[in-house]
Design a protein around this motif. Structure first.
Motif, PDB file in Angstrom:
ATOM      1  N   ARG A  64       1.105  -0.955   0.015  1.00  7.40           N
ATOM      2  CA  ARG A  64       0.206   0.041   0.138  1.00  7.40           C
ATOM      3  C   ARG A  64       0.552   1.414  -0.417  1.00  7.40           C
ATOM      4  O   ARG A  64       0.542   1.920  -0.460  1.00  7.40           O
ATOM      5  N   GLY A  65       2.142   1.243   1.020  1.00  6.00           N
ATOM      6  CA  GLY A  65       3.318   2.264   0.633  1.00  6.00           C
ATOM      7  C   GLY A  65       3.268   2.624  -0.925  1.00  6.00           C
ATOM      8  O   GLY A  65       4.095   3.801  -0.590  1.00  6.00           O
ATOM      9  N   MET A  66       4.214   1.561  -1.242  1.00 10.67           N
ATOM     10  CA  MET A  66       4.497   1.930  -2.275  1.00 10.67           C
ATOM     11  C   MET A  66       3.584   2.323  -3.456  1.00 10.67           C
ATOM     12  O   MET A  66       3.999   2.584  -4.927  1.00 10.67           O
ATOM     13  N   THR A  67       2.444   1.703  -3.485  1.00  7.27           N
ATOM     14  CA  THR A  67       1.403   2.423  -4.402  1.00  7.27           C
ATOM     15  C   THR A  67       0.696   3.334  -4.464  1.00  7.27           C
ATOM     16  O   THR A  67      -0.137   3.897  -5.130  1.00  7.27           O
ATOM     17  N   SER A  68       0.926   4.004  -2.590  1.00  6.38           N
ATOM     18  CA  SER A  68      -0.800   4.868  -2.705  1.00  6.38           C
ATOM     19  C   SER A  68       0.408   6.311  -3.895  1.00  6.38           C
ATOM     20  O   SER A  68      -0.879   7.252  -3.991  1.00  6.38           O
ATOM     21  N   PRO A  69       1.392   6.821  -3.707  1.00  7.98           N
ATOM     22  CA  PRO A  69       1.364   8.155  -5.071  1.00  7.98           C
ATOM     23  C   PRO A  69       0.565   7.645  -6.130  1.00  7.98           C
ATOM     24  O   PRO A  69       0.272   8.121  -7.047  1.00  7.98           O
ATOM     25  N   LEU A  70       0.723   6.309  -6.658  1.00  4.73           N
ATOM     26  CA  LEU A  70      -0.337   5.977  -8.062  1.00  4.73           C
ATOM     27  C   LEU A  70      -1.774   6.221  -7.600  1.00  4.73           C
ATOM     28  O   LEU A  70      -2.260   6.901  -8.544  1.00  4.73           O
ATOM     29  N   ARG A  71      -2.351   6.143  -6.637  1.00  5.62           N
ATOM     30  CA  ARG A  71      -3.853   6.215  -6.436  1.00  5.62           C
ATOM     31  C   ARG A  71      -3.789   7.591  -5.900  1.00  5.62           C
ATOM     32  O   ARG A  71      -4.758   8.249  -6.497  1.00  5.62           O
ATOM     33  N   GLU A  72      -2.723   8.390  -5.495  1.00  2.00           N
ATOM     34  CA  GLU A  72      -3.255   9.316  -5.363  1.00  2.00           C
ATOM     35  C   GLU A  72      -3.007  10.124  -6.809  1.00  2.00           C
ATOM     36  O   GLU A  72      -3.821  11.170  -7.094  1.00  2.00           O
ATOM     37  N   MET A  73      -2.128  10.284  -7.796  1.00  2.00           N
ATOM     38  CA  MET A  73      -2.478  10.930  -8.803  1.00  2.00           C
ATOM     39  C   MET A  73      -3.229  10.184  -9.678  1.00  2.00           C
ATOM     40  O   MET A  73      -4.205  10.573 -10.465  1.00  2.00           O
ATOM     41  N   THR A  74      -4.413   8.846  -9.796  1.00  2.00           N
ATOM     42  CA  THR A  74      -5.336   8.733 -10.401  1.00  2.00           C
ATOM     43  C   THR A  74      -6.557   9.376  -9.512  1.00  2.00           C
ATOM     44  O   THR A  74      -7.477  10.905 -10.678  1.00  2.00           O
ATOM     45  N   SER A  75      -6.672  10.127  -8.562  1.00  2.00           N
ATOM     46  CA  SER A  75      -6.926  11.365  -7.501  1.00  2.00           C
ATOM     47  C   SER A  75      -7.297  12.636  -8.232  1.00  2.00           C
ATOM     48  O   SER A  75      -8.365  13.409  -8.740  1.00  2.00           O
ATOM     49  N   ALA A  76      -6.112  12.738  -8.382  1.00  2.00           N
ATOM     50  CA  ALA A  76      -6.010  13.642  -8.582  1.00  2.00           C
ATOM     51  C   ALA A  76      -5.996  14.376 -10.243  1.00  2.00           C
ATOM     52  O   ALA A  76      -6.591  15.106 -11.001  1.00  2.00           O
ATOM     53  N   ALA A  77      -5.694  13.263 -10.839  1.00  2.00           N
ATOM     54  CA  ALA A  77      -5.782  13.090 -12.147  1.00  2.00           C
ATOM     55  C   ALA A  77      -7.833  13.531 -12.683  1.00  2.00           C
ATOM     56  O   ALA A  77      -7.874  14.238 -13.262  1.00  2.00           O
ATOM     57  N   GLN A  78      -8.485  11.943 -11.333  1.00  2.00           N
ATOM     58  CA  GLN A  78     -10.159  12.684 -11.846  1.00  2.00           C
ATOM     59  C   GLN A  78     -10.502  14.118 -11.719  1.00  2.00           C
ATOM     60  O   GLN A  78     -11.790  14.604 -11.950  1.00  2.00           O
ATOM     61  N   ALA A  79      -9.786  14.527 -10.346  1.00  2.00           N
ATOM     62  CA  ALA A  79     -10.295  16.120  -9.930  1.00  2.00           C
ATOM     63  C   ALA A  79      -9.840  16.956 -11.034  1.00  2.00           C
ATOM     64  O   ALA A  79      -9.977  17.594 -11.702  1.00  2.00           O
ATOM     65  N   MET A  80      -8.656  16.929 -11.780  1.00  2.00           N
ATOM     66  CA  MET A  80      -7.996  17.595 -12.446  1.00  2.00           C
ATOM     67  C   MET A  80      -9.118  17.429 -13.809  1.00  2.00           C
ATOM     68  O   MET A  80      -9.804  19.043 -15.345  1.00  2.00           O
ATOM     69  N   ALA A  81     -10.125  16.620 -14.240  1.00  2.00           N
ATOM     70  CA  ALA A  81     -11.080  16.541 -15.330  1.00  2.00           C
ATOM     71  C   ALA A  81     -12.058  17.460 -15.401  1.00  2.00           C
ATOM     72  O   ALA A  81     -12.919  17.660 -15.653  1.00  2.00           O
ATOM     73  N   ARG A  82     -12.164  17.501 -13.859  1.00  2.00           N
ATOM     74  CA  ARG A  82     -13.372  18.406 -13.421  1.00  2.00           C
ATOM     75  C   ARG A  82     -12.832  19.821 -13.300  1.00  2.00           C
ATOM     76  O   ARG A  82     -13.649  20.569 -12.770  1.00  2.00           O
ATOM     77  N   GLY A  83     -11.576  19.985 -13.394  1.00  2.00           N
ATOM     78  CA  GLY A  83     -11.318  21.438 -12.971  1.00  2.00           C
ATOM     79  C   GLY A  83     -10.418  21.795 -12.030  1.00  2.00           C
ATOM     80  O   GLY A  83     -10.159  23.317 -12.193  1.00  2.00           O
ATOM     81  N   ASP A  84     -10.361  21.636 -11.419  1.00  2.00           N
ATOM     82  CA  ASP A  84      -9.951  21.600 -10.001  1.00  2.00           C
ATOM     83  C   ASP A  84      -7.894  20.747 -10.491  1.00  2.00           C
ATOM     84  O   ASP A  84      -6.916  20.007 -10.652  1.00  2.00           O
ATOM     85  N   TYR A  85      -7.108  21.746  -9.991  1.00  2.00           N
ATOM     86  CA  TYR A  85      -5.496  21.760 -10.020  1.00  2.00           C
ATOM     87  C   TYR A  85      -4.650  22.098  -9.025  1.00  2.00           C
ATOM     88  O   TYR A  85      -3.759  21.947  -9.090  1.00  2.00           O
ATOM     89  N   SER A  86      -5.918  21.683  -8.229  1.00  2.00           N
ATOM     90  CA  SER A  86      -4.783  22.166  -6.592  1.00  2.00           C
ATOM     91  C   SER A  86      -4.480  21.182  -6.073  1.00  2.00           C
ATOM     92  O   SER A  86      -3.569  21.166  -4.757  1.00  2.00           O
ATOM     93  N   ARG A  87      -4.883  19.689  -6.434  1.00  2.00           N
ATOM     94  CA  ARG A  87      -4.646  18.714  -5.662  1.00  2.00           C
ATOM     95  C   ARG A  87      -2.450  18.254  -5.835  1.00  2.00           C
ATOM     96  O   ARG A  87      -2.468  18.572  -7.233  1.00  2.00           O
ATOM     97  N   ARG A  88      -2.547  17.789  -4.966  1.00  2.00           N
ATOM     98  CA  ARG A  88      -1.140  17.817  -5.500  1.00  2.00           C
ATOM     99  C   ARG A  88      -0.937  15.930  -4.255  1.00  2.00           C
ATOM    100  O   ARG A  88      -0.997  15.555  -4.183  1.00  2.00           O
ATOM    101  N   VAL A  89       0.437  15.633  -5.018  1.00  2.00           N
ATOM    102  CA  VAL A  89       1.223  14.112  -4.742  1.00  2.00           C
ATOM    103  C   VAL A  89       2.038  14.260  -3.866  1.00  2.00           C
ATOM    104  O   VAL A  89       3.226  15.013  -3.969  1.00  2.00           O
TER     105      VAL A  89
END
Length: 364
Positions: free
Chosen positions: A79-104
């Protein structure tokens, strides 16, 4: 509904952060991490098997427990190894909604950590770009509205018979049309700047007749403003290699800016001379207006900036940005220097802008 989902997402994120253990962050390779994960899982399974045998646990009961505990241990590490990938997925989904404030959160130094850092940098650039896009649309809409509204009002007065179609009325309409045309030209120049589609037609420019020609054009564009134009070139036969059209655009924008902010009866000095080093040339434009504050000297060369204060001079806030771009094409510099007048120097304001051009243009 949206607020409820956001709350659930934040709660899930907090739980995930508590379970997000990253003991393998010190390793620089994701493959090494996988190897350590497999070795650690096998070792845990072997250890638990040995413990269950010594404890006398029946094999049919021990085997499922060992497998389950080994899977839990593997899940915690992975989980610790792949958590950045999950954060990037969540941030990419936020970007698709126009929210560019999320960081990994990038804590590891392996390939995934590098990807997370690059993703955060990309998100920051996209946020800035989106902000610039919004500002550009808002500013262009505002700048277009003013001449269009003035032109429409004047034409409506002419059509309704409120104003006679005399030379004065037509001159007002022509002035607004020229202002609109200038804004469109500036926007086209900025689009060329962003696209990088620029070619310089370099020639040897004799500065004395050239600057007088630019001053004549600026005086005509000033619309009869009560200002005096003073041109000084030393030596009189001074030349510089440049694209005459682009250099004309630079000096004309500076003169137009100076005329807008000069007081009635003010003087606008245009001087040219050799630089202290090499065979380069500097051209100074200096007016007697209120000047630019020290803290705004770099910002005035950005798009839609007007010296840090609002005015009704009719400027678009694009002239100095285009001047900096055109000077940069020649390998030169443009900056606001300290005002030689003591009163303005004490206030930290200056209306002296210097353009420096090299004697030899940089290779394309």
């Amino acid at each position: 509904m949206s607020a409820s989902r956001d709350g659930e997402g934040e709660a899930h994120l907090r739980v995930g952060e508590r379970l997000d253990v990253r003991p393998l962050d010190r390793f620089r390779s994701f493959k090494v991490k996988l190897g350590i994960l497999v070795a650690a899982s096998v070792s845990v399974a072997a250890l638990l098997t040995q413990v269950s045998i010594r404890a006398g646990v029946a094999p049919l009961l021990a085997l499922p427990l060992v497998v389950l505990l080994a899977l839990v241990f593997t899940q915690v590490l992975s989980r610790g190894m792949t958590s950045p990938l999950r954060e990037m997925t969540s941030a990419a989904q936020a970007m698709a909604r126009g929210d560019y404030s999320r960081r990994v959160r990038a804590t590891s130094r392996d390939e995934v950590g590098q990807l997370a850092s690059a993703f955060s940098a990309m998100a920051s650039e996209l946020e800035q770009t989106d902000s610039m896009r919004r500002d550009l649309v808002a500013n262009v809409s505002h700048e277009l509205r003013t001449p269009v509204a003035g032109l429409r009002a004047q034409l409506e007065n002419l059509v309704d018979g409120v104003t006679e179609p005399d030379p004065a009325a037509l001159e007002v309409a022509l002035t607004e049309t020229e202002r609109l045309s200038q804004l469109v030209d500036h926007l086209l120049d900025l689009s060329r700047l962003d696209a990088g589609v620029i070619e310089l037609d370099v020639e040897t420019v004799e500065l004395t007749p050239f600057l007088h020609e630019v001053v004549d054009a600026a005086a005509l564009a000033a619309g009869g403003r009560d200002v005096r134009w003073i041109v000084e070139v030393e030596p009189a036969d001074l030349t510089v290699p440049a694209d005459a059209a682009r250099l004309h655009q630079v000096i004309h924008n500076l003169l137009e800016n100076a005329a807008r902010h000069s007081p009635a009866g003010g003087r606008i000095h245009v001087t040219a001379a050799r630089t202290g080093e090499g065979d380069g040339v500097h051209i100074d434009v200096h007016d007697e207006g209120p000047g630019i504050a020290r803290e705004d000297r770099s910002r005035v060369f950005e798009r839609f900036q007007r010296g840090g204060y609002a005015d009704a001079s009719g400027g678009t806030g694009l002239g100095l940005a285009i001047a900096r771009w055109a000077v940069g094409l020649h390998g030169g510099t443009i900056e606001v220097l300290d005002d030689p007048r003591s009163d303005r120097a004490r206030e930290g304001r200056s209306s002296l802008i210097r353009v420096e051009l090299p004697g030899t243009l940089p290779a394309a």
